[in-house]
Design a protein around this motif. Structure first.
Motif, PDB file in Angstrom:
ATOM      1  N   GLY A  88      -5.953  22.515 -15.419  1.00  0.00           N
ATOM      2  CA  GLY A  88      -5.975  21.509 -14.373  1.00  0.00           C
ATOM      3  C   GLY A  88      -6.807  20.303 -14.770  1.00  0.00           C
ATOM      4  N   LEU A  89      -7.935  20.570 -15.361  1.00  0.00           N
ATOM      5  CA  LEU A  89      -8.818  19.472 -15.757  1.00  0.00           C
ATOM      6  C   LEU A  89      -8.179  18.623 -16.844  1.00  0.00           C
ATOM      7  CD1 LEU A  89     -11.493  18.019 -15.572  1.00  0.00           C
ATOM      8  CD2 LEU A  89     -12.466  19.685 -17.164  1.00  0.00           C
ATOM      9  N   ARG A 103     -11.689  23.252  -6.931  1.00  0.00           N
ATOM     10  CA  ARG A 103     -12.330  24.518  -7.300  1.00  0.00           C
ATOM     11  C   ARG A 103     -13.307  24.976  -6.226  1.00  0.00           C
ATOM     12  NH1 ARG A 103     -13.893  23.518 -13.704  1.00  0.00           N
ATOM     13  NH2 ARG A 103     -11.734  23.335 -14.452  1.00  0.00           N
ATOM     14  N   GLU A 141      -0.491  11.792   0.159  1.00  0.00           N
ATOM     15  CA  GLU A 141      -0.425  10.413  -0.324  1.00  0.00           C
ATOM     16  C   GLU A 141      -1.641   9.612   0.141  1.00  0.00           C
ATOM     17  OE1 GLU A 141       4.343   9.439  -0.718  1.00  0.00           O
ATOM     18  OE2 GLU A 141       3.274   8.816   1.075  1.00  0.00           O
ATOM     19  N   GLU A 164      -5.343  16.488 -15.258  1.00  0.00           N
ATOM     20  CA  GLU A 164      -5.853  15.382 -14.448  1.00  0.00           C
ATOM     21  C   GLU A 164      -6.457  14.299 -15.326  1.00  0.00           C
ATOM     22  OE1 GLU A 164      -6.006  14.525 -11.280  1.00  0.00           O
ATOM     23  OE2 GLU A 164      -5.011  16.234 -10.373  1.00  0.00           O
ATOM     24  N   THR A 165      -7.192  14.717 -16.321  1.00  0.00           N
ATOM     25  CA  THR A 165      -7.807  13.745 -17.225  1.00  0.00           C
ATOM     26  C   THR A 165      -6.734  12.964 -17.968  1.00  0.00           C
ATOM     27  OG1 THR A 165      -9.663  15.250 -17.512  1.00  0.00           O
ATOM     28  CG2 THR A 165      -9.446  13.466 -19.096  1.00  0.00           C
ATOM     29  N   LEU A 222       1.195   7.121  -6.569  1.00  0.00           N
ATOM     30  CA  LEU A 222       0.105   8.056  -6.842  1.00  0.00           C
ATOM     31  C   LEU A 222       0.580   9.498  -6.732  1.00  0.00           C
ATOM     32  CD1 LEU A 222      -2.801   6.262  -4.991  1.00  0.00           C
ATOM     33  CD2 LEU A 222      -2.452   6.486  -7.448  1.00  0.00           C
ATOM     34  N   ILE A 223       1.420   9.763  -5.730  1.00  0.00           N
ATOM     35  CA  ILE A 223       1.830  11.155  -5.571  1.00  0.00           C
ATOM     36  C   ILE A 223       2.798  11.551  -6.681  1.00  0.00           C
ATOM     37  CG2 ILE A 223       3.920  11.195  -4.153  1.00  0.00           C
ATOM     38  CD1 ILE A 223       2.358  13.125  -2.316  1.00  0.00           C
ATOM     39  N   GLU A 246     -11.939   6.172 -13.396  1.00  0.00           N
ATOM     40  CA  GLU A 246     -10.763   7.031 -13.225  1.00  0.00           C
ATOM     41  C   GLU A 246     -11.077   8.451 -13.681  1.00  0.00           C
ATOM     42  OE1 GLU A 246      -7.694   6.827 -12.070  1.00  0.00           O
ATOM     43  OE2 GLU A 246      -7.654   4.725 -11.479  1.00  0.00           O
ATOM     44  N   LEU A 272      -4.755  10.473  -1.723  1.00  0.00           N
ATOM     45  CA  LEU A 272      -4.765   9.947  -3.085  1.00  0.00           C
ATOM     46  C   LEU A 272      -5.172   8.485  -3.113  1.00  0.00           C
ATOM     47  CD1 LEU A 272      -1.542  11.639  -4.478  1.00  0.00           C
ATOM     48  CD2 LEU A 272      -3.912  12.171  -5.034  1.00  0.00           C
ATOM     49  N   ILE A 273      -4.685   7.732  -2.136  1.00  0.00           N
ATOM     50  CA  ILE A 273      -5.019   6.312  -2.175  1.00  0.00           C
ATOM     51  C   ILE A 273      -6.477   6.096  -1.811  1.00  0.00           C
ATOM     52  CG2 ILE A 273      -4.613   5.325   0.112  1.00  0.00           C
ATOM     53  CD1 ILE A 273      -2.795   3.300  -1.308  1.00  0.00           C
ATOM     54  N   ARG A 307       2.156   1.985  -3.356  1.00  0.00           N
ATOM     55  CA  ARG A 307       1.086   2.523  -4.209  1.00  0.00           C
ATOM     56  C   ARG A 307       0.879   4.005  -3.927  1.00  0.00           C
ATOM     57  NH1 ARG A 307      -1.742  -2.318  -3.149  1.00  0.00           N
ATOM     58  NH2 ARG A 307      -3.138  -1.269  -1.699  1.00  0.00           N
ATOM     59  N   GLU A 308       0.871   4.346  -2.637  1.00  0.00           N
ATOM     60  CA  GLU A 308       0.717   5.760  -2.279  1.00  0.00           C
ATOM     61  C   GLU A 308       1.793   6.610  -2.931  1.00  0.00           C
ATOM     62  OE1 GLU A 308      -1.365   5.723   2.143  1.00  0.00           O
ATOM     63  OE2 GLU A 308       0.789   5.933   1.983  1.00  0.00           O
ATOM     64  N   ARG A 309       3.016   6.148  -2.864  1.00  0.00           N
ATOM     65  CA  ARG A 309       4.099   6.927  -3.422  1.00  0.00           C
ATOM     66  C   ARG A 309       3.949   7.065  -4.932  1.00  0.00           C
ATOM     67  NH1 ARG A 309       8.809   8.493  -1.326  1.00  0.00           N
ATOM     68  NH2 ARG A 309       7.371   8.794   0.410  1.00  0.00           N
ATOM     69  N   VAL A 329     -10.753  17.687  -9.412  1.00  0.00           N
ATOM     70  CA  VAL A 329     -10.694  19.062  -9.906  1.00  0.00           C
ATOM     71  C   VAL A 329     -11.843  19.885  -9.332  1.00  0.00           C
ATOM     72  CG1 VAL A 329     -10.867  20.485 -11.967  1.00  0.00           C
ATOM     73  CG2 VAL A 329      -9.482  18.411 -12.009  1.00  0.00           C
ATOM     74  N   ALA A 350      -5.235  10.428 -15.787  1.00  0.00           N
ATOM     75  CA  ALA A 350      -6.173   9.311 -15.618  1.00  0.00           C
ATOM     76  C   ALA A 350      -6.082   8.370 -16.815  1.00  0.00           C
ATOM     77  CB  ALA A 350      -7.592   9.828 -15.446  1.00  0.00           C
ATOM     78  N   ARG A 381      -3.515  -1.370 -18.642  1.00  0.00           N
ATOM     79  CA  ARG A 381      -3.873  -2.265 -19.742  1.00  0.00           C
ATOM     80  C   ARG A 381      -2.629  -2.817 -20.410  1.00  0.00           C
ATOM     81  NH1 ARG A 381      -8.687   1.132 -22.814  1.00  0.00           N
ATOM     82  NH2 ARG A 381     -10.183   1.089 -21.074  1.00  0.00           N
ATOM     83  N   ARG A 432      -2.887   6.392 -16.603  1.00  0.00           N
ATOM     84  CA  ARG A 432      -2.934   5.327 -15.612  1.00  0.00           C
ATOM     85  C   ARG A 432      -3.678   4.097 -16.146  1.00  0.00           C
ATOM     86  NH1 ARG A 432      -3.684   7.064  -9.724  1.00  0.00           N
ATOM     87  NH2 ARG A 432      -5.371   8.323 -10.534  1.00  0.00           N
ATOM     88  N   VAL A 433      -4.840   4.350 -16.749  1.00  0.00           N
ATOM     89  CA  VAL A 433      -5.616   3.240 -17.302  1.00  0.00           C
ATOM     90  C   VAL A 433      -4.838   2.551 -18.415  1.00  0.00           C
ATOM     91  CG1 VAL A 433      -7.703   2.648 -18.578  1.00  0.00           C
ATOM     92  CG2 VAL A 433      -7.823   4.268 -16.670  1.00  0.00           C
ATOM     93  N   ALA A 441       0.817  -1.212   0.000  1.00  0.00           N
ATOM     94  CA  ALA A 441       0.000   0.000   0.000  1.00  0.00           C
ATOM     95  C   ALA A 441       0.853   1.266   0.000  1.00  0.00           C
ATOM     96  CB  ALA A 441      -0.937  -0.009   1.203  1.00  0.00           C
ATOM     97  N   ALA A 444     -11.106  11.886 -11.462  1.00  0.00           N
ATOM     98  CA  ALA A 444     -10.331  13.064 -11.868  1.00  0.00           C
ATOM     99  C   ALA A 444     -11.219  14.297 -11.860  1.00  0.00           C
ATOM    100  CB  ALA A 444      -9.714  12.833 -13.251  1.00  0.00           C
ATOM    101  N   THR A 502       0.550  12.493  -9.449  1.00  0.00           N
ATOM    102  CA  THR A 502      -0.038  13.798  -9.185  1.00  0.00           C
ATOM    103  C   THR A 502       0.962  14.907  -9.465  1.00  0.00           C
ATOM    104  OG1 THR A 502      -1.499  12.884  -7.508  1.00  0.00           O
ATOM    105  CG2 THR A 502      -1.089  15.249  -7.425  1.00  0.00           C
TER     106      THR A 502
END
Lengths: 188, 188
Positions: free
Chosen positions: A144-145, B160, B116, A148-149, A119-120, B148, B119-120, A115-117, B156, A152, A160, A155-156, A112, B152, A123
């Motif tokens: 920003g949007l 905001r 972190e 982030e998108t 994720l950051i 996902e 995020l998780i 995983r946290e690391r 955002v 995402a 895959r 990541r997906v 875990a 996201a 980010t």
DNA sequence: AGAGTGATGTCATCAAGTGACATCACCGTA
DNA sequence: TACGGTGATGTCACTTGATGACATCACTCT
């Protein structure tokens, strides 16, 4: 410049990966990694901020290449396309040795805090990409949007690609995933 | 059921929030929190897995409500709309006291390890939503992407909303952000 | 009244991480 | 050649987070 045996941080990285694979992250002590690398635990913490970071310091390079690709994208490109270019640049760094990526992913998913690391780090990438978009003149709120998108999508796509039966290019999977997102958002 | 003074975990939560606000997360020791709550440090770790978790155990409730809303969404709703419904349910839990949310956010943003953890939690939400989508019959590959993407959007929108000058409903900001995403992805 | 139960306290211990200081190899220079 | 500077490392001591083992206390039920 080099005293003792040079390349301590490389040895530490390799030792950590090996031991994390062998016995798992939590069962591995920093002293073990250091010993295998021929240094002291204190030295480990001089090279890496903590026990997790030894696994993630390639991410700075990935982020740099992504930003370069973002800058290089044509000024007329819509935000999401510029982001896609950045992600594909990241994909080129990561995507050429899928076996290594899979080993890393195995270790990370088993713990875990790793995983946290991760994720950051993603980010952090998102924040950097958003900044890059703003420098390109993209609207403050949109940047920003879009970032982030994009992350995402990355990541997906990465998941895959790593779990895929066939051997495909990560960049292709990213584009395919982005196309799927366009379909998804078009549906009402 | 209760011995000593009942409600130890509530007292620990309050003590932690107060101290994290006063002196910051790292400057606060578990022993301090426990003392203010009238228990021992050992008891703190019986209520919360670690020093961060005392800040995040409302997330389980949020996740439950989101999933319930996802189930309740009309079967004909497209994936992203179902996800939006789930996010708005989460918004109802979080969105009624913006001052508290802002205090929490201040503390979290000031510390990397709290970020972190947050995020998780969001990733956990994403995984849960993806599972919910699959149970609704959404395509395996689409489900992960929709979840996902939805998270996201939520992230955002939350940012905001927390930083907005005016006082708006979090649910509205979510819908607005999702609409903006639809515009972004439509651009070629 | 006495047995059982669950939450707590106490104690010992491990491992992560950090600060302070000593040390050693190398490098440039007088 | 000798000497001082520099940077990476070792050594030591310490704090803090986290956990296991066992005792203890209050309350409940019979």
């Amino acid at each position: 410049m080099g005293r003792w045996e040079p390349g301590a941080s490389s040895r530490l990285r390799e030792a950590a990966l090996a031991l994390y694979l062998e016995r798992g992250f939590e069962q591995t002590m920093v002293a073990d990694i250091a010993e295998r690398a021929g240094v002291t635990a204190r030295t480990f913490f001089r090279h890496f901020a903590d026990k997790r970071e030894v696994f993630f310091d390639a991410s700075a390079e990935v982020e740099e290449k992504s930003l370069a690709a973002l800058e290089a994208a044509p000024a007329t490109a819509p935000p999401l396309d510029a982001v896609a270019a950045a992600l594909c640049a990241a994909a080129e760094v990561i995507g050429d040795n899928r076996d290594l990526a899979r080993m890393r992913q195995t270790v990370i998913m088993a713990n875990a805090s790793l995983r946290e690391r991760e994720l950051i780090k993603l980010t952090s990438m998102s924040v950097a990409v958003a900044d890059g978009l703003r420098r390109r003149g993209v609207d403050e709120a949109e940047a920003g949007l879009a970032a982030e998108t994009g992350v995402a999508v990355f990541r997906v796509a990465f998941e895959r690609w790593v779990n895929a039966a066939e051997d495909r290019a990560l960049g292709d999977v990213i584009h395919e995933t982005l196309a799927q997102l366009r379909t998804l958002t078009a549906a009402t």
